[in-house]
Design a protein around this motif. Structure first.
Motif, PDB file in Angstrom:
ATOM      1  N   PRO A 181       0.961  -1.488   0.313  1.00 43.57           N
ATOM      2  CA  PRO A 181       0.033   0.102  -0.122  1.00 43.57           C
ATOM      3  C   PRO A 181       1.237   0.942   0.385  1.00 43.57           C
ATOM      4  CG  PRO A 181      -0.371  -0.961   2.072  1.00 43.57           C
ATOM      5  CD  PRO A 181       0.319  -2.044   0.816  1.00 43.57           C
ATOM      6  N   GLY A 182       0.115   2.421  -0.792  1.00 47.88           N
ATOM      7  CA  GLY A 182       1.452   3.332  -0.637  1.00 47.88           C
ATOM      8  C   GLY A 182       0.388   4.634   0.527  1.00 47.88           C
ATOM      9  N   PHE A 183       1.199   5.735  -0.035  1.00 47.50           N
ATOM     10  CA  PHE A 183       0.923   6.641   1.228  1.00 47.50           C
ATOM     11  C   PHE A 183      -0.864   6.748   1.415  1.00 47.50           C
ATOM     12  CE2 PHE A 183       4.983   8.463   0.126  1.00 47.50           C
ATOM     13  CZ  PHE A 183       5.799   8.163   0.948  1.00 47.50           C
ATOM     14  N   SER A 184      -1.482   6.630   2.223  1.00 52.29           N
ATOM     15  CA  SER A 184      -2.625   6.694   2.676  1.00 52.29           C
ATOM     16  C   SER A 184      -3.040   7.932   2.939  1.00 52.29           C
ATOM     17  CB  SER A 184      -3.322   6.176   4.336  1.00 52.29           C
ATOM     18  OG  SER A 184      -2.914   7.753   5.175  1.00 52.29           O
ATOM     19  N   PRO A 185      -4.758   8.304   2.506  1.00 54.57           N
ATOM     20  CA  PRO A 185      -5.482   9.700   2.275  1.00 54.57           C
ATOM     21  C   PRO A 185      -5.074  10.326   3.121  1.00 54.57           C
ATOM     22  CG  PRO A 185      -6.460   8.076   1.681  1.00 54.57           C
ATOM     23  CD  PRO A 185      -5.373   7.174   1.924  1.00 54.57           C
ATOM     24  N   HIS A 186      -5.523   9.998   4.484  1.00 56.14           N
ATOM     25  CA  HIS A 186      -5.138  10.361   6.262  1.00 56.14           C
ATOM     26  C   HIS A 186      -3.309  10.905   6.157  1.00 56.14           C
ATOM     27  CE1 HIS A 186      -8.498   8.834   7.258  1.00 56.14           C
ATOM     28  NE2 HIS A 186      -8.979   9.733   7.989  1.00 56.14           N
ATOM     29  N   GLN A 187      -2.482  10.484   5.325  1.00 56.49           N
ATOM     30  CA  GLN A 187      -0.811  10.693   5.631  1.00 56.49           C
ATOM     31  C   GLN A 187      -0.758  12.163   4.630  1.00 56.49           C
ATOM     32  OE1 GLN A 187       0.560   6.801   4.907  1.00 56.49           O
ATOM     33  NE2 GLN A 187       1.655   7.667   6.567  1.00 56.49           N
ATOM     34  N   LYS A 188      -1.414  11.770   2.847  1.00 55.01           N
ATOM     35  CA  LYS A 188      -1.359  12.403   2.103  1.00 55.01           C
ATOM     36  C   LYS A 188      -1.746  14.510   2.702  1.00 55.01           C
ATOM     37  CE  LYS A 188      -1.203   9.757  -1.294  1.00 55.01           C
ATOM     38  NZ  LYS A 188      -1.577   9.174  -2.591  1.00 55.01           N
ATOM     39  N   VAL A 189      -3.543  14.751   3.340  1.00 49.66           N
ATOM     40  CA  VAL A 189      -4.170  15.590   3.588  1.00 49.66           C
ATOM     41  C   VAL A 189      -3.568  15.939   4.548  1.00 49.66           C
ATOM     42  CG1 VAL A 189      -6.506  16.742   4.762  1.00 49.66           C
ATOM     43  CG2 VAL A 189      -6.737  14.946   2.707  1.00 49.66           C
ATOM     44  N   THR A 190      -2.421  14.868   5.652  1.00 51.57           N
ATOM     45  CA  THR A 190      -2.302  15.412   7.132  1.00 51.57           C
ATOM     46  C   THR A 190      -1.341  16.642   6.995  1.00 51.57           C
ATOM     47  OG1 THR A 190      -3.206  14.035   8.325  1.00 51.57           O
ATOM     48  CG2 THR A 190      -0.922  14.868   9.130  1.00 51.57           C
TER      49      THR A 190
END
Length: 152
Positions: A57-66
């Motif tokens: 899995p790549g970076f999560s949406p939570h990680q990107k937006v955070t």
């Protein structure tokens, strides 16, 4: 691991940090973040989690937006994000660009419109109450006496 830590600290039930901690650190309420996250995922596929060529899995949406919000809220340089969120500088900058573009696309009709006279009057009253008369005008044209203003 960075995603798991982020989720355990802020988003999972019984997270380490309280709602008040979240608001102080993210400069918004958790439900606002969740709405933003949902909205940007609907418009921009970049904010959906994907798998890399090895199937991880790549970076999560939570990680990107955070990461993008942290850069905006605190002025964090992109190269400092790697230590806490494990995203490289180039990924952080690209993520910030994607988030800004997507926010404009999603919210421009709701939030990004030219203010009408009623809006301007409300903003002027609010600014004057806080001691900033003429806030709608250019900041360099405000009528403030600054005794140490550089001249010459």
């Amino acid at each position: 691991m960075a995603h798991a830590n982020l989720m355990n600290n802020y988003f999972n039930p019984n997270s380490v940090y309280t709602e008040e901690d979240y608001r102080r650190r993210f400069r918004m309420r958790r439900y606002v973040f969740e709405r933003l996250l949902y909205d940007v995922q609907q418009i921009n596929p970049y904010f959906r989690q994907k798998r890399d060529r090895a199937g991880r899995p790549g970076f999560s949406p939570h990680q990107k937006v955070t990461v993008a919000l942290q850069m905006v809220a605190y002025g964090s340089p992109a190269d400092s994000i790697n230590e806490t969120h494990c995203l490289f500088e180039s990924t952080c900058l690209y993520t910030l660009e994607q988030l800004c573009d997507t926010i404009v696309q999603v919210y421009k009709d709701e939030c990004l419109y030219k203010p009408n006279q009623e809006d301007l009057n409300r903003l002027i009253r609010k600014a004057e109450d806080r001691g900033f008369p003429g806030m709608i005008r250019l900041l360099d044209c405000m009528h403030w006496d600054w005794k140490n203003y550089p001249t010459g």
